[in-house]
Motif scaffolding. Sequence first.
Motif, mmCIF file in Angstrom:
data_model
loop_
_atom_site.group_PDB
_atom_site.id
_atom_site.type_symbol
_atom_site.label_atom_id
_atom_site.label_comp_id
_atom_site.label_asym_id
_atom_site.label_seq_id
_atom_site.Cartn_x
_atom_site.Cartn_y
_atom_site.Cartn_z
ATOM 1 N N PRO A 153 0.810 -1.236 0.000
ATOM 2 C CA PRO A 153 0.000 0.000 0.000
ATOM 3 C C PRO A 153 0.832 1.271 0.000
ATOM 4 O O PRO A 153 0.406 2.290 -0.553
ATOM 5 C CB PRO A 153 -0.822 -0.122 1.285
ATOM 6 N N VAL A 154 2.015 1.219 0.598
ATOM 7 C CA VAL A 154 2.859 2.418 0.637
ATOM 8 C C VAL A 154 3.370 2.743 -0.769
ATOM 9 O O VAL A 154 3.276 3.886 -1.228
ATOM 10 C CB VAL A 154 4.025 2.213 1.627
ATOM 11 N N ALA A 155 3.880 1.725 -1.455
ATOM 12 C CA ALA A 155 4.349 1.946 -2.829
ATOM 13 C C ALA A 155 3.190 2.360 -3.736
ATOM 14 O O ALA A 155 3.328 3.245 -4.595
ATOM 15 C CB ALA A 155 5.021 0.683 -3.353
ATOM 16 N N MET A 156 2.048 1.713 -3.549
ATOM 17 C CA MET A 156 0.878 2.045 -4.365
ATOM 18 C C MET A 156 0.469 3.509 -4.177
ATOM 19 O O MET A 156 0.189 4.229 -5.147
ATOM 20 C CB MET A 156 -0.293 1.134 -3.977
ATOM 21 N N ALA A 157 0.450 3.947 -2.936
ATOM 22 C CA ALA A 157 0.039 5.335 -2.653
ATOM 23 C C ALA A 157 0.999 6.332 -3.290
ATOM 24 O O ALA A 157 0.579 7.365 -3.831
ATOM 25 C CB ALA A 157 -0.029 5.547 -1.140
ATOM 26 N N ILE A 158 2.287 6.031 -3.256
ATOM 27 C CA ILE A 158 3.273 6.945 -3.858
ATOM 28 C C ILE A 158 3.065 7.029 -5.372
ATOM 29 O O ILE A 158 3.053 8.120 -5.950
ATOM 30 C CB ILE A 158 4.705 6.482 -3.523
ATOM 31 N N THR A 159 2.890 5.881 -6.010
ATOM 32 C CA THR A 159 2.730 5.890 -7.468
ATOM 33 C C THR A 159 1.417 6.540 -7.897
ATOM 34 O O THR A 159 1.323 7.072 -9.004
ATOM 35 C CB THR A 159 2.796 4.466 -8.051
ATOM 36 N N MET A 160 0.396 6.489 -7.022
ATOM 37 C CA MET A 160 -0.896 7.087 -7.365
ATOM 38 C C MET A 160 -0.917 8.603 -7.159
ATOM 39 O O MET A 160 -1.872 9.276 -7.518
ATOM 40 C CB MET A 160 -2.010 6.456 -6.528
ATOM 41 N N GLY A 161 0.131 9.146 -6.544
ATOM 42 C CA GLY A 161 0.193 10.595 -6.373
ATOM 43 C C GLY A 161 -0.214 11.106 -5.007
ATOM 44 O O GLY A 161 -0.551 12.294 -4.866
ATOM 45 N N ALA A 162 -0.194 10.241 -4.004
ATOM 46 C CA ALA A 162 -0.528 10.692 -2.644
ATOM 47 C C ALA A 162 0.469 11.756 -2.189
ATOM 48 O O ALA A 162 1.650 11.713 -2.536
ATOM 49 C CB ALA A 162 -0.507 9.499 -1.683
ATOM 50 N N THR A 163 -0.022 12.705 -1.386
ATOM 51 C CA THR A 163 0.827 13.829 -0.981
ATOM 52 C C THR A 163 1.507 13.627 0.371
ATOM 53 O O THR A 163 2.360 14.424 0.753
ATOM 54 C CB THR A 163 0.014 15.135 -0.942
ATOM 55 N N PHE A 164 1.131 12.563 1.095
ATOM 56 C CA PHE A 164 1.791 12.245 2.371
ATOM 57 C C PHE A 164 1.673 10.743 2.564
ATOM 58 O O PHE A 164 0.565 10.213 2.673
ATOM 59 C CB PHE A 164 1.119 12.986 3.528
ATOM 60 N N VAL A 165 2.799 10.052 2.569
ATOM 61 C CA VAL A 165 2.785 8.591 2.680
ATOM 62 C C VAL A 165 3.807 8.165 3.734
ATOM 63 O O VAL A 165 4.991 8.514 3.642
ATOM 64 C CB VAL A 165 3.124 7.912 1.342
ATOM 65 N N ALA A 166 3.332 7.409 4.717
ATOM 66 C CA ALA A 166 4.217 6.993 5.803
ATOM 67 C C ALA A 166 3.837 5.590 6.264
ATOM 68 O O ALA A 166 2.742 5.095 5.994
ATOM 69 C CB ALA A 166 4.116 7.971 6.979
ATOM 70 N N ARG A 167 4.787 4.968 6.962
ATOM 71 C CA ARG A 167 4.499 3.672 7.591
ATOM 72 C C ARG A 167 4.988 3.724 9.040
ATOM 73 O O ARG A 167 6.121 4.148 9.305
ATOM 74 C CB ARG A 167 5.190 2.525 6.859
ATOM 75 N N GLY A 168 4.111 3.318 9.965
ATOM 76 C CA GLY A 168 4.475 3.224 11.361
ATOM 77 C C GLY A 168 4.357 1.792 11.821
ATOM 78 O O GLY A 168 4.104 0.880 11.041
ATOM 79 N N SER A 169 4.542 1.573 13.109
ATOM 80 C CA SER A 169 4.443 0.219 13.655
ATOM 81 C C SER A 169 4.095 0.278 15.130
ATOM 82 O O SER A 169 4.506 1.199 15.849
ATOM 83 C CB SER A 169 5.765 -0.528 13.469
ATOM 84 N N ILE A 170 3.365 -0.728 15.564
ATOM 85 C CA ILE A 170 3.050 -0.855 16.982
ATOM 86 C C ILE A 170 4.320 -0.992 17.808
ATOM 87 O O ILE A 170 4.347 -0.675 18.991
ATOM 88 C CB ILE A 170 2.125 -2.089 17.189
ATOM 89 N N SER A 171 5.396 -1.455 17.168
ATOM 90 C CA SER A 171 6.667 -1.645 17.873
ATOM 91 C C SER A 171 7.470 -0.352 17.976
ATOM 92 O O SER A 171 8.555 -0.347 18.553
ATOM 93 C CB SER A 171 7.509 -2.712 17.157
ATOM 94 N N ASP A 172 6.973 0.744 17.407
ATOM 95 C CA ASP A 172 7.668 2.035 17.457
ATOM 96 C C ASP A 172 6.662 3.111 17.856
ATOM 97 O O ASP A 172 6.186 3.885 17.016
ATOM 98 C CB ASP A 172 8.289 2.349 16.088
ATOM 99 N N LYS A 173 6.330 3.138 19.128
ATOM 100 C CA LYS A 173 5.278 4.044 19.602
ATOM 101 C C LYS A 173 5.649 5.511 19.401
ATOM 102 O O LYS A 173 4.856 6.298 18.890
ATOM 103 C CB LYS A 173 5.002 3.783 21.088
#
Length: 284
Positions: A153-173
């Motif tokens: 989904p992160v790569a997809m969002a970037i290629t579709m032209g999203a203006t803010f794309v990030a990934r977080g994790s429960i292991s990095d509060k």
Amino acid sequence: MDKNYWNRDGETAWCPGCGNFGIRDMVMDAYSDLNLSKDKVIMVSGVGQAAKAPQYYDVNYFNGLHGRALPAALGIHTANPEMKIIVQSGDGDIYGEGGNHFLHAIRRNPDMTLLVHDNMIYGLTKGQAAPTTQKGMVTSVQTQGVFLEPINPVAMAITMGATFVARGSISDKKGTTELIKRGIEHKGLAIIDIFQNCVSFNKQNTFAWYKNNSEAIPVSHDPSDKMKALELAMRTEPWLLGLFYQEEGSTFAEHLATRDEIHPALYQQKRSTETLNKIFDDYR
């Protein structure tokens, strides 16, 4: 502001140890740090375990149909662009049932924040493969192992032209809370995919697995570099966490006629019974 200001007391439908609790905690921290006003915040979700989240905050919320959180949020945004809209739902709801809406929301760039609980499984319906389930994983339905390639989904969002794309994790509060805050402050659609564990139906992608298989994006990364952001988004060993891409862009509401003085936002417009009857008569 004390984060308990946002807490709605009562039981939840989540299993003990579910990652949903941690994400809920991060969201309340973010709201408190930003000192948001309750009457200006509305949360929207679809269907699923993660989609129950808005019910567990002391805030306005709307539960849409399965996969329909984004169009419902867009309607709210159109009627009242002044509201802070946070869509919070699961990977199955947003990327599966709501996949079409995910793509077209990116194209419209509405001013809202999308938090996706990504546990790589359908938790509400007992553990069948979700769009992000990794290839080869044995589930309660895919007993021979998943043979489909997962979406990124992160790569997809970037290629579709999203203006803010990030990934977080429960292991990095700490890092994920900061991403949520930056996403809420971003002008336009902020998409944050958040890794979380499902203690009941995904014994492979556990809290420890996310912690041991992810690391922060290099500090040298420039989030305005789209090609580099895409390259980083494609990495999976380890998965990278942080802000991949951000740019400025016009929002959906800025293109609406309801922004000017002649046509104020829908919630500010007064409709009389006579006016509504005339509209209905025009269609008879």
